[in-house]
Design a protein around this motif. Structure first.
Motif, PDB file in Angstrom:
ATOM      1  N   ASP A  85       0.834  -1.206   0.000  1.00  0.00           N
ATOM      2  CA  ASP A  85       0.000   0.000   0.000  1.00  0.00           C
ATOM      3  C   ASP A  85       0.859   1.243   0.000  1.00  0.00           C
ATOM      4  OD1 ASP A  85      -2.302  -1.465  -0.044  1.00  0.00           O
ATOM      5  OD2 ASP A  85      -2.687  -1.329   2.123  1.00  0.00           O
ATOM      6  N   SER A  86       1.947   1.200   0.778  1.00  0.00           N
ATOM      7  CA  SER A  86       2.847   2.347   0.844  1.00  0.00           C
ATOM      8  C   SER A  86       3.498   2.593  -0.508  1.00  0.00           C
ATOM      9  CB  SER A  86       3.927   2.109   1.906  1.00  0.00           C
ATOM     10  OG  SER A  86       4.879   3.147   1.889  1.00  0.00           O
ATOM     11  N   ALA A  87       3.955   1.492  -1.168  1.00  0.00           N
ATOM     12  CA  ALA A  87       4.590   1.635  -2.483  1.00  0.00           C
ATOM     13  C   ALA A  87       3.610   2.199  -3.494  1.00  0.00           C
ATOM     14  CB  ALA A  87       5.118   0.274  -2.957  1.00  0.00           C
ATOM     15  N   ALA A  88       2.359   1.708  -3.429  1.00  0.00           N
ATOM     16  CA  ALA A  88       1.359   2.188  -4.381  1.00  0.00           C
ATOM     17  C   ALA A  88       1.071   3.659  -4.180  1.00  0.00           C
ATOM     18  CB  ALA A  88       0.079   1.366  -4.243  1.00  0.00           C
ATOM     19  N   SER A  89       1.052   4.094  -2.912  1.00  0.00           N
ATOM     20  CA  SER A  89       0.699   5.481  -2.621  1.00  0.00           C
ATOM     21  C   SER A  89       1.811   6.446  -3.002  1.00  0.00           C
ATOM     22  CB  SER A  89       0.368   5.635  -1.128  1.00  0.00           C
ATOM     23  OG  SER A  89       1.522   5.423  -0.343  1.00  0.00           O
ATOM     24  N   THR A  90       3.063   5.931  -3.153  1.00  0.00           N
ATOM     25  CA  THR A  90       4.161   6.815  -3.495  1.00  0.00           C
ATOM     26  C   THR A  90       4.325   6.979  -5.004  1.00  0.00           C
ATOM     27  OG1 THR A  90       5.717   4.960  -3.388  1.00  0.00           O
ATOM     28  CG2 THR A  90       5.422   6.260  -1.384  1.00  0.00           C
ATOM     29  N   LYS A  91       3.552   6.226  -5.795  1.00  0.00           N
ATOM     30  CA  LYS A  91       3.635   6.393  -7.238  1.00  0.00           C
ATOM     31  C   LYS A  91       3.119   7.782  -7.593  1.00  0.00           C
ATOM     32  CE  LYS A  91       0.870   4.226 -10.192  1.00  0.00           C
ATOM     33  NZ  LYS A  91       0.285   3.188 -11.079  1.00  0.00           N
ATOM     34  N   PRO A  92       3.850   8.525  -8.433  1.00  0.00           N
ATOM     35  CA  PRO A  92       3.400   9.875  -8.776  1.00  0.00           C
ATOM     36  C   PRO A  92       1.993   9.876  -9.365  1.00  0.00           C
ATOM     37  CG  PRO A  92       5.624   9.473  -9.579  1.00  0.00           C
ATOM     38  CD  PRO A  92       5.107   8.158  -9.103  1.00  0.00           C
ATOM     39  N   SER A  93       1.220  10.891  -9.027  1.00  0.00           N
ATOM     40  CA  SER A  93      -0.165  10.965  -9.509  1.00  0.00           C
ATOM     41  C   SER A  93      -0.223  11.069 -11.025  1.00  0.00           C
ATOM     42  CB  SER A  93      -0.873  12.158  -8.870  1.00  0.00           C
ATOM     43  OG  SER A  93      -0.221  13.367  -9.220  1.00  0.00           O
ATOM     44  N   PHE A  94       0.822  11.641 -11.637  1.00  0.00           N
ATOM     45  CA  PHE A  94       0.787  11.813 -13.088  1.00  0.00           C
ATOM     46  C   PHE A  94       0.988  10.490 -13.845  1.00  0.00           C
ATOM     47  CE2 PHE A  94       4.968  13.412 -11.533  1.00  0.00           C
ATOM     48  CZ  PHE A  94       5.807  12.445 -12.055  1.00  0.00           C
ATOM     49  N   CYS A  95       1.307   9.411 -13.115  1.00  0.00           N
ATOM     50  CA  CYS A  95       1.355   8.080 -13.747  1.00  0.00           C
ATOM     51  C   CYS A  95      -0.042   7.497 -13.895  1.00  0.00           C
ATOM     52  CB  CYS A  95       2.210   7.127 -12.915  1.00  0.00           C
ATOM     53  SG  CYS A  95       3.970   7.517 -12.953  1.00  0.00           S
ATOM     54  N   HIS A  96      -1.027   8.102 -13.204  1.00  0.00           N
ATOM     55  CA  HIS A  96      -2.411   7.616 -13.216  1.00  0.00           C
ATOM     56  C   HIS A  96      -2.423   6.172 -12.702  1.00  0.00           C
ATOM     57  CE1 HIS A  96      -3.109  11.354 -15.239  1.00  0.00           C
ATOM     58  NE2 HIS A  96      -2.343  10.991 -16.245  1.00  0.00           N
ATOM     59  N   ASP A  97      -3.041   5.248 -13.415  1.00  0.00           N
ATOM     60  CA  ASP A  97      -3.080   3.853 -12.958  1.00  0.00           C
ATOM     61  C   ASP A  97      -2.112   2.982 -13.754  1.00  0.00           C
ATOM     62  OD1 ASP A  97      -4.421   4.013 -15.338  1.00  0.00           O
ATOM     63  OD2 ASP A  97      -6.108   2.744 -14.739  1.00  0.00           O
ATOM     64  N   LEU A  98      -1.132   3.587 -14.406  1.00  0.00           N
ATOM     65  CA  LEU A  98      -0.183   2.854 -15.245  1.00  0.00           C
ATOM     66  C   LEU A  98       1.121   2.589 -14.495  1.00  0.00           C
ATOM     67  CD1 LEU A  98      -0.573   4.871 -18.572  1.00  0.00           C
ATOM     68  CD2 LEU A  98      -1.873   2.863 -17.826  1.00  0.00           C
ATOM     69  N   ASP A  99       1.799   1.501 -14.861  1.00  0.00           N
ATOM     70  CA  ASP A  99       3.150   1.277 -14.355  1.00  0.00           C
ATOM     71  C   ASP A  99       4.066   2.378 -14.867  1.00  0.00           C
ATOM     72  OD1 ASP A  99       2.429  -1.013 -13.046  1.00  0.00           O
ATOM     73  OD2 ASP A  99       3.732  -2.361 -14.195  1.00  0.00           O
ATOM     74  N   CYS A 100       4.928   2.864 -13.980  1.00  0.00           N
ATOM     75  CA  CYS A 100       5.927   3.869 -14.321  1.00  0.00           C
ATOM     76  C   CYS A 100       7.297   3.373 -13.858  1.00  0.00           C
ATOM     77  CB  CYS A 100       5.640   5.192 -13.616  1.00  0.00           C
ATOM     78  SG  CYS A 100       4.384   6.205 -14.396  1.00  0.00           S
ATOM     79  N   PRO A 101       8.367   3.865 -14.441  1.00  0.00           N
ATOM     80  CA  PRO A 101       9.691   3.486 -13.951  1.00  0.00           C
ATOM     81  C   PRO A 101       9.902   3.994 -12.523  1.00  0.00           C
ATOM     82  CG  PRO A 101       9.864   5.236 -15.577  1.00  0.00           C
ATOM     83  CD  PRO A 101       8.446   4.775 -15.606  1.00  0.00           C
ATOM     84  N   ASN A 102      10.599   3.210 -11.732  1.00  0.00           N
ATOM     85  CA  ASN A 102      10.863   3.581 -10.344  1.00  0.00           C
ATOM     86  C   ASN A 102      12.001   4.590 -10.262  1.00  0.00           C
ATOM     87  OD1 ASN A 102       8.924   1.741  -9.327  1.00  0.00           O
ATOM     88  ND2 ASN A 102      10.403   0.074  -9.449  1.00  0.00           N
ATOM     89  N   TYR A 103      11.792   5.631  -9.468  1.00  0.00           N
ATOM     90  CA  TYR A 103      12.855   6.613  -9.290  1.00  0.00           C
ATOM     91  C   TYR A 103      12.805   7.204  -7.886  1.00  0.00           C
ATOM     92  CZ  TYR A 103       9.437  10.450  -9.948  1.00  0.00           C
ATOM     93  OH  TYR A 103       8.378  11.321  -9.815  1.00  0.00           O
TER      94      TYR A 103
END
Length: 200
Positions: free
Chosen positions: A13-31
């Protein structure tokens, strides 16, 4: 055992919440953001696999750009050795390397879709010989973000602004640059980026 499961769920849940909002519901590269400045930031990206195609351009050609996009889109739509549909990811990353070819008058353009995280170790091979799987190494980049509808000229302006804001050409590689687009053609609240690879 139950406690470990709860901890694992919390971490997910923590990892999911840290994904930038501009990625929407798509996988994005980790940074990781290494440092934030006034109008840009320095990020560290993890190594990742992408599906890629490339072309040479004497000048920017929107028709070629569209052709490259659909080559990659066909790959994720099933033009791969597994015949499988692959989820779209974000961003679409273009790498421009100008000053190549005859009389240094051409630009190499590479377009990339990231392979989804759960397929990173073993992505299916493309069936189009002009499309290939590439590994982008771990990378530090200076990133300038901006909204609205972008085009090639806008990206060039933003790259110039980013260089001026960094104000030290010894900190980045100036022979190539990246653009990153996160939204489909009909999205309104858009997020765009330009990147410069940082020197160490």
């Amino acid at each position: 055992m139950l406690g470990l499961v709860v901890i694992a769920i919390c971490l997910l849940d923590s990892a999911a919440s840290t994904k930038p909002s501009f990625c929407h519901d798509l996988d994005c590269p980790n940074y990781t953001v290494l440092r934030s400045f006034g109008g840009y930031e320095l990020r560290r990206y993890e190594m990742s696999q992408w599906v890629t195609t490339r072309d040479l351009m004497t000048s920017y050609d929107s028709h070629k750009n569209s052709q490259m996009f659909f080559k990659l889109f066909h790959y994720i739509s099933g033009n791969n050795t597994a015949g499988m549909k692959i989820p779209m990811t974000a961003p679409v990353v273009d790498i421009y390397t100008p000053g190549v070819g005859e009389n240094n008058q051409q630009t190499v353009m590479e377009m990339h879709f990231m392979i989804p995280h759960n397929m990173q170790p073993y992505p299916p091979a493309p069936t189009d010989p002009t499309v290939y799987i590439s590994m982008l190494p771990a990378l530090d980049v200076y990133v300038k973000s901006f909204g609205g509808f972008s085009d090639h000229m806008t990206n060039l302006v933003k790259i110039t602004e980013l260089k001026n804001e960094i104000n030290n050409s010894s900190l980045y590689y100036g022979d190539h640059f990246y653009t990153a687009g996160y939204d489909g053609p009909y999205s309104v609240n858009r997020h765009n980026e330009v990147w410069l690879a940082a020197k160490h």
